[in-house]
Design a protein around this motif. Structure first.
Motif, PDB file in Angstrom:
ATOM      1  N   THR A 150       5.075  -5.697   4.942  1.00 44.08           N
ATOM      2  CA  THR A 150       5.365  -5.950   3.539  1.00 44.08           C
ATOM      3  C   THR A 150       4.798  -7.319   3.160  1.00 44.08           C
ATOM      4  N   HIS A 199      -0.841  -6.391  -1.486  1.00 45.07           N
ATOM      5  CA  HIS A 199      -0.842  -5.367  -2.539  1.00 45.07           C
ATOM      6  C   HIS A 199      -1.828  -4.241  -2.233  1.00 45.07           C
ATOM      7  N   GLU A 236      -1.287  -1.221  -1.709  1.00 46.96           N
ATOM      8  CA  GLU A 236      -0.901   0.089  -2.237  1.00 46.96           C
ATOM      9  C   GLU A 236      -1.756   0.531  -3.418  1.00 46.96           C
ATOM     10  N   ARG A 263      -4.891   1.931  -1.870  1.00 51.91           N
ATOM     11  CA  ARG A 263      -4.534   3.115  -1.091  1.00 51.91           C
ATOM     12  C   ARG A 263      -4.197   4.293  -1.991  1.00 51.91           C
ATOM     13  N   ASP A 264      -3.448   4.050  -3.053  1.00 47.76           N
ATOM     14  CA  ASP A 264      -2.982   5.140  -3.911  1.00 47.76           C
ATOM     15  C   ASP A 264      -4.048   5.628  -4.895  1.00 47.76           C
ATOM     16  N   GLU A 316      -8.178   6.373  -2.441  1.00 44.15           N
ATOM     17  CA  GLU A 316      -7.897   6.697  -1.042  1.00 44.15           C
ATOM     18  C   GLU A 316      -9.165   6.718  -0.179  1.00 44.15           C
ATOM     19  N   LEU A 374       2.221  -3.428   2.199  1.00 40.82           N
ATOM     20  CA  LEU A 374       2.612  -2.303   1.347  1.00 40.82           C
ATOM     21  C   LEU A 374       4.042  -2.532   0.870  1.00 40.82           C
ATOM     22  N   ALA A 425       7.151   2.222   1.215  1.00 42.29           N
ATOM     23  CA  ALA A 425       6.150   2.896   2.036  1.00 42.29           C
ATOM     24  C   ALA A 425       6.638   3.098   3.469  1.00 42.29           C
TER      25      ALA A 425
END
Length: 144
Positions: free
Chosen positions: A21, A95, A97, A100-101, A104, A134, A138
């Motif tokens: 995190t 950050h 995510e 990643r989101d 991808e 993340l 997550a």
């Protein structure tokens, strides 16, 4: 999360890619810095495209002016890093995510490039660590 890490930042065999995190990044940076590693922070907040990534990596890694701004050039660069003049390296991606989101494929390609770099640096005997921050959520499924 504030995970406890049993990592020896001076030992190349401990290198790898880890997910944490954002709260974990500062203690990791301090521990790696105390071991003489070059600490490179990359903020992936508001990730828009590969150009965003290459801009941020160019700044954080102080990539040479002739950096080719593509995946192959990045792979070559993270297996060199001689201009950073350190016994080892730690890359801290905050950050992650967003990338990643929303992108991808780019995220997976970045992971592939960095996995190859980890292998390279382990073979070379130099510590190379990568941490992707993340959100706490997550890790909810992982901890069950």
């Amino acid at each position: 999360m504030n995970a406890q890490f049993d990592l020896d930042f001076g030992d190349a065999t401990h290198g790898g890619i880890f997910f944490v995190t954002s709260d974990d990044l500062e203690p990791l940076a301090e521990a790696a810095g105390m071991n003489g590693l070059s600490v490179c922070r990359i903020n992936l907040a508001d990730y828009a495209d590969r150009d965003t990534l290459f801009d941020r990596l160019t700044q954080a890694l102080r990539l040479p002016a002739d950096f080719g701004r593509n995946w192959d050039a990045l792979a070559d660069s993270v297996r060199d890093l001689s201009w950073l003049k350190a016994p080892g390296y730690i890359l801290l991606f905050d950050h992650a995510e967003g990338m990643r989101d929303a992108h991808e494929e780019d995220f997976d390609t970045l992971l592939d490039v960095l996995e190859e770099a980890v292998d390279y640096w382990q073979d070379a005997g130099s510590p190379f660590f990568v941490f992707f921050a993340l959100p706490e959520s997550a890790f909810d499924d992982v901890e069950d």
